[in-house]
Structures are given as structure tokens and as C-alpha cells.
Design a protein around this motif. Structure first.
Motif, PDB file in Angstrom:
ATOM      1  N   TYR A 124      -2.393  -1.345  -6.437  1.00  0.00           N
ATOM      2  CA  TYR A 124      -2.261  -1.966  -5.126  1.00  0.00           C
ATOM      3  C   TYR A 124      -2.965  -3.380  -5.264  1.00  0.00           C
ATOM      4  O   TYR A 124      -2.497  -4.429  -4.937  1.00  0.00           O
ATOM      5  CB  TYR A 124      -3.206  -1.082  -4.171  1.00  0.00           C
ATOM      6  CG  TYR A 124      -3.414  -1.831  -2.695  1.00  0.00           C
ATOM      7  CD1 TYR A 124      -2.202  -2.160  -2.075  1.00  0.00           C
ATOM      8  CD2 TYR A 124      -4.429  -2.450  -2.667  1.00  0.00           C
ATOM      9  CE1 TYR A 124      -2.409  -3.047  -0.833  1.00  0.00           C
ATOM     10  CE2 TYR A 124      -4.659  -3.370  -1.325  1.00  0.00           C
ATOM     11  CZ  TYR A 124      -3.718  -3.528  -0.557  1.00  0.00           C
ATOM     12  OH  TYR A 124      -3.958  -4.203   0.607  1.00  0.00           O
ATOM     13  N   GLU A 174      -6.056   8.558  -7.372  1.00  0.00           N
ATOM     14  CA  GLU A 174      -6.615   7.406  -6.543  1.00  0.00           C
ATOM     15  C   GLU A 174      -6.990   6.092  -7.372  1.00  0.00           C
ATOM     16  O   GLU A 174      -6.803   4.793  -6.899  1.00  0.00           O
ATOM     17  CB  GLU A 174      -7.809   7.933  -5.824  1.00  0.00           C
ATOM     18  CG  GLU A 174      -7.186   8.626  -4.481  1.00  0.00           C
ATOM     19  CD  GLU A 174      -8.364   9.577  -3.878  1.00  0.00           C
ATOM     20  OE1 GLU A 174      -9.615   9.635  -4.215  1.00  0.00           O
ATOM     21  OE2 GLU A 174      -8.264  10.088  -2.967  1.00  0.00           O
ATOM     22  N   MET A 188     -17.947   3.803  -4.718  1.00  0.00           N
ATOM     23  CA  MET A 188     -17.009   5.054  -4.939  1.00  0.00           C
ATOM     24  C   MET A 188     -17.308   5.713  -6.139  1.00  0.00           C
ATOM     25  O   MET A 188     -17.561   6.816  -6.388  1.00  0.00           O
ATOM     26  CB  MET A 188     -15.689   4.928  -4.274  1.00  0.00           C
ATOM     27  CG  MET A 188     -15.343   4.431  -3.156  1.00  0.00           C
ATOM     28  SD  MET A 188     -15.692   5.751  -1.811  1.00  0.00           S
ATOM     29  CE  MET A 188     -14.147   6.597  -2.032  1.00  0.00           C
ATOM     30  N   PHE A 210       0.776  -1.344   0.046  1.00  0.00           N
ATOM     31  CA  PHE A 210       0.011  -0.003  -0.093  1.00  0.00           C
ATOM     32  C   PHE A 210       0.954   1.414  -0.029  1.00  0.00           C
ATOM     33  O   PHE A 210       0.636   2.110  -0.649  1.00  0.00           O
ATOM     34  CB  PHE A 210      -0.941   0.077   1.163  1.00  0.00           C
ATOM     35  CG  PHE A 210      -1.773   1.034   1.289  1.00  0.00           C
ATOM     36  CD1 PHE A 210      -3.270   1.370   0.961  1.00  0.00           C
ATOM     37  CD2 PHE A 210      -1.408   2.239   2.102  1.00  0.00           C
ATOM     38  CE1 PHE A 210      -3.807   2.479   0.830  1.00  0.00           C
ATOM     39  CE2 PHE A 210      -1.998   3.451   2.125  1.00  0.00           C
ATOM     40  CZ  PHE A 210      -3.294   3.412   1.382  1.00  0.00           C
ATOM     41  N   VAL A 251       3.015   9.100  -6.362  1.00  0.00           N
ATOM     42  CA  VAL A 251       3.440  10.450  -5.706  1.00  0.00           C
ATOM     43  C   VAL A 251       4.688  10.679  -6.693  1.00  0.00           C
ATOM     44  O   VAL A 251       4.852  11.976  -7.276  1.00  0.00           O
ATOM     45  CB  VAL A 251       3.971  10.498  -4.323  1.00  0.00           C
ATOM     46  CG1 VAL A 251       4.615  11.866  -4.061  1.00  0.00           C
ATOM     47  CG2 VAL A 251       2.793  10.465  -3.354  1.00  0.00           C
ATOM     48  N   GLY A 273     -19.451   8.962  -7.644  1.00  0.00           N
ATOM     49  CA  GLY A 273     -18.776   9.995  -8.141  1.00  0.00           C
ATOM     50  C   GLY A 273     -17.497  10.457  -7.317  1.00  0.00           C
ATOM     51  O   GLY A 273     -17.141  11.810  -7.043  1.00  0.00           O
ATOM     52  N   ARG A 274     -17.016   9.361  -6.418  1.00  0.00           N
ATOM     53  CA  ARG A 274     -15.987   9.772  -5.362  1.00  0.00           C
ATOM     54  C   ARG A 274     -14.714   9.633  -5.759  1.00  0.00           C
ATOM     55  O   ARG A 274     -13.731   9.650  -5.129  1.00  0.00           O
ATOM     56  CB  ARG A 274     -16.387   9.086  -4.169  1.00  0.00           C
ATOM     57  CG  ARG A 274     -17.671   9.242  -3.452  1.00  0.00           C
ATOM     58  CD  ARG A 274     -17.631  10.806  -3.025  1.00  0.00           C
ATOM     59  NE  ARG A 274     -16.966  10.971  -1.776  1.00  0.00           N
ATOM     60  CZ  ARG A 274     -17.623  10.781  -0.690  1.00  0.00           C
ATOM     61  NH1 ARG A 274     -18.627  10.662  -0.397  1.00  0.00           N
ATOM     62  NH2 ARG A 274     -16.676  11.164   0.412  1.00  0.00           N
ATOM     63  N   LEU A 275     -14.582   9.019  -7.098  1.00  0.00           N
ATOM     64  CA  LEU A 275     -13.187   8.794  -7.514  1.00  0.00           C
ATOM     65  C   LEU A 275     -13.080   9.530  -8.946  1.00  0.00           C
ATOM     66  O   LEU A 275     -13.671   9.504  -9.663  1.00  0.00           O
ATOM     67  CB  LEU A 275     -12.865   7.362  -7.932  1.00  0.00           C
ATOM     68  CG  LEU A 275     -12.553   6.409  -6.628  1.00  0.00           C
ATOM     69  CD1 LEU A 275     -12.411   5.053  -7.035  1.00  0.00           C
ATOM     70  CD2 LEU A 275     -11.319   6.963  -5.784  1.00  0.00           C
ATOM     71  N   GLU A 276     -12.039  10.333  -8.874  1.00  0.00           N
ATOM     72  CA  GLU A 276     -11.691  11.153 -10.190  1.00  0.00           C
ATOM     73  C   GLU A 276     -11.297  10.314 -11.413  1.00  0.00           C
ATOM     74  O   GLU A 276     -10.464   9.430 -10.906  1.00  0.00           O
ATOM     75  CB  GLU A 276     -10.597  12.369  -9.729  1.00  0.00           C
ATOM     76  CG  GLU A 276     -10.911  13.552 -10.644  1.00  0.00           C
ATOM     77  CD  GLU A 276     -11.844  14.014 -10.600  1.00  0.00           C
ATOM     78  OE1 GLU A 276     -12.427  15.004 -11.175  1.00  0.00           O
ATOM     79  OE2 GLU A 276     -13.019  14.026  -9.736  1.00  0.00           O
ATOM     80  N   PHE A 304       1.500   4.023  -3.237  1.00  0.00           N
ATOM     81  CA  PHE A 304       1.117   5.132  -3.034  1.00  0.00           C
ATOM     82  C   PHE A 304       2.332   6.028  -3.309  1.00  0.00           C
ATOM     83  O   PHE A 304       2.116   7.004  -4.113  1.00  0.00           O
ATOM     84  CB  PHE A 304       0.667   5.486  -1.510  1.00  0.00           C
ATOM     85  CG  PHE A 304       0.249   6.805  -1.208  1.00  0.00           C
ATOM     86  CD1 PHE A 304      -1.215   7.051  -0.884  1.00  0.00           C
ATOM     87  CD2 PHE A 304       1.099   7.940  -0.974  1.00  0.00           C
ATOM     88  CE1 PHE A 304      -1.641   8.376  -0.870  1.00  0.00           C
ATOM     89  CE2 PHE A 304       0.406   8.994  -0.774  1.00  0.00           C
ATOM     90  CZ  PHE A 304      -0.751   9.241  -0.472  1.00  0.00           C
ATOM     91  N   LEU A 305       3.312   5.727  -3.024  1.00  0.00           N
ATOM     92  CA  LEU A 305       4.650   6.647  -3.151  1.00  0.00           C
ATOM     93  C   LEU A 305       4.978   6.394  -4.544  1.00  0.00           C
ATOM     94  O   LEU A 305       5.590   7.659  -5.008  1.00  0.00           O
ATOM     95  CB  LEU A 305       5.704   6.221  -2.117  1.00  0.00           C
ATOM     96  CG  LEU A 305       5.487   6.501  -0.630  1.00  0.00           C
ATOM     97  CD1 LEU A 305       6.546   6.209   0.237  1.00  0.00           C
ATOM     98  CD2 LEU A 305       5.011   8.063  -0.463  1.00  0.00           C
ATOM     99  N   GLY A 315       3.495  13.513  -8.742  1.00  0.00           N
ATOM    100  CA  GLY A 315       3.533  14.500  -7.527  1.00  0.00           C
ATOM    101  C   GLY A 315       2.229  14.668  -7.100  1.00  0.00           C
ATOM    102  O   GLY A 315       2.167  15.267  -5.841  1.00  0.00           O
ATOM    103  N   ARG A 316       1.159  13.921  -7.125  1.00  0.00           N
ATOM    104  CA  ARG A 316      -0.185  13.841  -6.644  1.00  0.00           C
ATOM    105  C   ARG A 316      -0.641  12.516  -6.635  1.00  0.00           C
ATOM    106  O   ARG A 316      -0.333  11.483  -7.671  1.00  0.00           O
ATOM    107  CB  ARG A 316      -1.097  14.710  -7.535  1.00  0.00           C
ATOM    108  CG  ARG A 316      -0.532  16.127  -7.026  1.00  0.00           C
ATOM    109  CD  ARG A 316      -1.469  17.273  -7.894  1.00  0.00           C
ATOM    110  NE  ARG A 316      -1.001  18.328  -7.850  1.00  0.00           N
ATOM    111  CZ  ARG A 316      -1.214  19.268  -8.554  1.00  0.00           C
ATOM    112  NH1 ARG A 316      -2.446  19.280  -9.397  1.00  0.00           N
ATOM    113  NH2 ARG A 316      -0.633  20.542  -8.595  1.00  0.00           N
ATOM    114  N   VAL A 317      -1.395  12.007  -6.129  1.00  0.00           N
ATOM    115  CA  VAL A 317      -1.855  10.791  -5.839  1.00  0.00           C
ATOM    116  C   VAL A 317      -3.262  10.409  -7.092  1.00  0.00           C
ATOM    117  O   VAL A 317      -4.273  11.248  -6.715  1.00  0.00           O
ATOM    118  CB  VAL A 317      -2.236  10.107  -4.610  1.00  0.00           C
ATOM    119  CG1 VAL A 317      -2.809   8.845  -4.740  1.00  0.00           C
ATOM    120  CG2 VAL A 317      -0.941  10.138  -3.983  1.00  0.00           C
ATOM    121  N   MET A 338      -5.357   2.362  -6.829  1.00  0.00           N
ATOM    122  CA  MET A 338      -6.114   1.403  -6.122  1.00  0.00           C
ATOM    123  C   MET A 338      -5.989  -0.064  -7.133  1.00  0.00           C
ATOM    124  O   MET A 338      -5.841  -1.095  -6.460  1.00  0.00           O
ATOM    125  CB  MET A 338      -7.680   1.627  -6.116  1.00  0.00           C
ATOM    126  CG  MET A 338      -7.893   2.471  -4.751  1.00  0.00           C
ATOM    127  SD  MET A 338      -7.739   1.317  -3.360  1.00  0.00           S
ATOM    128  CE  MET A 338      -6.246   1.972  -2.652  1.00  0.00           C
TER     129      MET A 338
END
Lengths: 180, 299
Positions: A132, A125, A149, A109, A117, A153-156, A113-114, A121-123, A129
Motif C-alpha cells: 500500500y 498484513e 504493531m 488500499f 487475497v 507482536g501484532r503483525l505476523e 488488499f484484494l 486467499g488470505r491477507v 501495508m
């Protein structure tokens, strides 16, 4: 018989910047820890093991990976022993010394995630997922939660990124040792 | 909504704070977009213009500090450098977790020159220590609080929330800089000004499981069940959350029979002040809050 590492206490203290000698095992930390039921040692046991120099056991433990850093322990500790920082330091030492993580999924995880990044430079999501799941082979776990999700509409759907990615990459070198 | 021309001019054009710079954080762009939108609407309501920190990057969140402290420091540190370069004195942070990460780095960089050396080596500039990091709700200073109270045109009578601070809203106090009990009381009185009836409970800072919700969902389920069960026992019919991750976990995890709608504080602000988009935020909930709101004639 395995030899204990008497320098371990100092190593951890140096790394996390806190002294771990003050613990009198009142177990306030362990009693208040939200994740204690899936730990193999209580947080205060980890401190005692560090004092005894049981390096291998500590670094291989599940406990150091399970800690989420909620700060409940240090908020309750009568001696203000900073257990979350101690856990951070232990994970870092475990990775530096090539110890197999006691909780491979949690390490996956953090790693994935890193990577996100480092990439933008941003995550992002959604991709995070997916990656992962690929890394842990848990393709069908929690699919319902993910779909829910997306449905709400909770994930871009599209990622954004940092303009000066060079700076992000150069910071990433400190993490994965590209420079070293 | 209060019309601007009805407000005394000096309250609208408070020059000192007329422009607010904010650090959004990754989840504000996706899973918690409505948190951002509603917070910014709140800021506008009290007469501020909001502007994003340009070219911001992820603060590193839990994963960075969990495995490499220097990397965590660098990621957070770059944002501080950006703020300095862009001449920002007060940077408002919207997510409690980003807030703690950024403040931790700020603190370290100011006190440990060795760490500043690493930052300089990586991105070519030292942090001079001129940025004040604030949590977004600090936008509502005392004078603005009055202004805000006037904007509440739809008091949320019938909502009985418990306040869920989560792990990082006030903790650790030597990082967040908040005097915990007075600060919590202040938040409570602020929430009460929306017309709700806040219930008292003991689980306000019980961890929701955070990122273990992904890696150890069973554990998060137990945590969330305990929290929601306690909320119900205290007589609450909804929960107020301040953190994007807590909000998702508290709605998504746990068993069916303990479910409760979890509002962001700012959504309630939107509803109470009848902001334009407030209705659209509600659709994003994983536990439908509309029956509760309709039952109390709040929509």
C-alpha cells in the motif's frame, strides 16, 4: 452545458438493489456519518444528485470512496434507504466506466488488499501495508504506528495461504475481468 | 480455574455442542491472535473442542464489497461451500466484520439463484443453504452461561469498562439476526458476570474510522479521541472491544492524553477465570493495561 444522465437513477438502483426515491432529505444520515467531514458531498446530497442524473459529479466525488460502510446511516434512516449498498454500487460503476477515483489512496488500499487475497486467499498484513505504501508513495507516513504493531507482536511475520488456490484465482477472474 | 472433575458430567460432555467449528479470519492469525486464543480457551472452559474450518479463505472484508459485489459474494461463498463439504452445521465466526460479510453472502445465496449460478461457475458447487452462521459469543448459551459463571475465580473488581460494540457487532440487525436491544443487554449482563462495573454511554456504536485509519489517519484520530473522551466522561477506566480492527484503532490512534486500555472481551474472560495464557496476551497491547490491573490487584 453538461447534459445530465436521466438513466443514472435506474442504473444505480439496479446495481444496488434498493430504491432511492424515498429520501426526503431529513439528513439523519449526514448528521450521523462518522466520515462526513472529509466528504465533498453529504450522503443525502449524493442521493439528490443521483436523482438529478448528475452522473459525472457523483462518480468523481470523494464521498463515494470515503464511506466505510459502518451502517450508521441506514440504521437511522426513517425510510431505510441503504446508503452503504448504494455507495458500493457507485464505486463499482465508477471503476467499470473507468472514472478516476476521487480518493486514489482509498482505491489503492482496496486494490492492494484484494491483490493479497488473490495471491494467497488470505491477507498477509505486513506485505499488504508495504505494498500500500509503495502504491501511494506514502513511505514515511505512519511508520511509527507500523513499528509499534511489529514491536508488540501484532503483525505476523510469515504468511499462510489457502491450499486450493485455483479456486481463489477462478473467483478473482470475476473481479479483474481476466475471463471476460 | 475450575477443575473439570468438579463439574457435573452432563455439563462437560454436552454432545450436541462438544465440537465447535470456527471461521478465524485473517486478523485472528496476526493482529488479533490473542482474541482467538482467549475465545477458544473460553469455549474449552465450557466443555467444547474447537476446530478450524479447513482451507478457509479471506471473507473479502470491506475492500471486496466496496468495489465488486460479486467478488465479495464469491469470497464469502467459498467458505460456506467448504463448511457444507465438511459437514458443518453451525459455523462460529470470531470477527464481527467477517460475520456480517459471511451472513450477507449466505442471505444473498439463499434468495438469489442467479448469484448461486456465479458461485457454481467459479468453484463448481452451489450453496445449498444448510450452514448456520453464529457469532462466537453465542457459544455461551443459557445453560453454559451458568457453567461459565462458576469458572470466574478472579472477579475483576475495580475495572470500569464501557462496552464498545462498534459498527458491525449488532448492525445491521436484518443481517446479524440479533434483536439489538435485548442482545446488547445480554452482552452487558454477561460482562457484568465477570465482576466489572459497566458504565453507560452513548458512543458504543460510533465508528472508530475502520480502514480510514490507514488511508486518512487524521480522521481516525479525531474519531478515536471523541470515543475515548466520552468513555472517560462516563467514568470508565477501560474499554471492551469485540472487533480486532476496533481494538487496534482505539489503542493506536488518537492523541496521547485520551488513552485508555482496550480489552477484548475474551481477554477479560481469561483474567477473570485465571486462564493459563492470560498474562501473555496483555503484552500485546499498544496501551499498557498492566498498571490499571495491578492497581486493582487483578494480576
Amino acid at each position: 452545458m453538461k447534459k445530465n444522465d436521466n438513466g443514472f437513477l435506474n442504473q444505480v438502483e439496479d446495481k444496488c438493489g434498493h430504491l432511492l426515491g424515498g429520501c426526503f432529505h431529513c439528513m439523519a444520515c449526514s448528521s450521523g456519518c462518522p466520515a462526513v467531514e472529509i466528504m465533498d458531498y453529504y450522503p443525502n446530497q449524493i442521493i439528490r444528485m443521483i436523482q438529478f442524473g448528475m452522473k459525472e459529479e457523483v462518480l468523481k466525488s470523494k464521498t463515494i470512496w470515503v464511506c466505510v460502510g459502518c451502517y450508521a446511516c441506514v440504521a437511522q434512516c426513517p425510510n431505510r434507504i441503504h446508503i452503504p449498498h448504494m455507495m458500493d454500487a457507485l464505486r463499482e460503476i465508477a471503476l467499470e466506466e473507468g472514472v478516476e477515483p476521487g480518493e486514489p489512496d482509498i482505491w489503492a488500499f482496496h486494490r492492494e488488499f484484494l491483490k493479497q487475497v488473490d495471491k494467497r486467499g488470505r491477507v498477509y498484513e505486513l506485505e499488504f501495508m508495504m505494498r500500500y505504501k509503495l502504491a501511494t508513495g506514502s513511505y514515511f507516513n505512519d511508520v511509527g504506528a507500523g513499528l509499534k504493531m511489529i514491536k508488540h507482536g501484532r503483525l505476523e511475520l510469515l504468511p499462510t495461504k489457502v491450499r486450493k488456490l485455483k479456486e481463489i484465482r477462478s473467483m478473482g477472474d470475476y473481479f479483474d475481468g481476466r475471463k471476460r | 480455574m475450575v477443575e473439570k472433575d468438579k463439574l457435573p458430567e452432563n455439563q462437560i460432555f454436552n454432545k450436541e455442542h462438544s465440537r465447535l467449528y470456527y471461521y478465524p479470519g485473517c486478523s485472528l492469525m496476526s493482529s488479533a491472535r490473542e482474541l482467538g486464543e482467549s475465545l477458544f480457551a473460553m469455549a474449552k472452559l465450557v466443555g467444547s473442542w474447537v476446530e478450524e474450518l479447513k482451507d478457509w479463505n479471506c471473507c473479502g472484508s470491506s475492500p471486496a464489497h466496496s468495489v465488486n459485489q460479486d467478488y465479495a459474494l464469491l469470497l464469502a461463498g467459498r467458505n460456506l461451500i467448504l463448511a457444507e463439504r465438511q459437514g458443518i452445521d453451525d459455523l462460529y465466526v470470531t470477527c464481527p466484520s467477517c460475520f456480517v460479510r459471511l451472513r450477507t453472502a449466505e442471505n444473498t445465496l439463499r434468495h438469489a439463484p442467479v448469484k448461486n449460478d456465479i458461485l457454481e461457475e467459479a468453484i463448481g458447487k452451489r450453496y445449498d443453504g444448510t450452514v448456520r452462521l453464529k457469532f462466537f459469543l453465542e457459544v455461551l448459551t443459557d445453560s453454559r452461561r451458568e457453567l461459565f459463571k462458576d469458572a470466574v475465580v478472579n472477579p475483576l473488581k475495580g475495572l470500569k469498562p464501557v462496552l464498545y460494540f462498534g459498527c458491525l457487532l449488532t448492525r445491521p440487525e436484518w443481517i446479524t439476526g440479533f434483536d439489538v436491544l435485548p442482545y446488547e443487554a445480554e452482552l452487558r449482563s454477561f460482562v457484568d458476570s465477570l465482576g466489572v462495573e459497566t458504565k453507560r454511554w452513548g458512543y458504543a456504536k460510533q465508528c472508530c474510522g475502520a480502514h480510514l485509519a490507514v488511508t486518512k489517519p487524521e480522521l481516525a484520530d479525531t474519531q478515536v479521541d471523541k470515543i475515548r473522551d466520552q468513555a472517560k466522561r462516563s467514568g470508565a477506566n477501560c474499554i471492551i472491544s469485540f472487533c480486532p480492527l476496533c481494538q487496534v484503532n482505539l489503542e493506536l490512534r488518537g492523541s496521547k492524553d485520551t488513552r485508555l486500555p482496550v480489552f477484548y472481551i475474551s481477554e477479560l474472560i481469561g483474567l477473570a477465570c485465571k486462564l493459563k495464557n492470560a498474562g501473555s496476551w496483555l503484552k500485546k497491547h499498544l496501551v499498557d493495561p498492566i498498571p490499571l490491573l495491578e492497581e486493582n490487584k487483578l494480576l
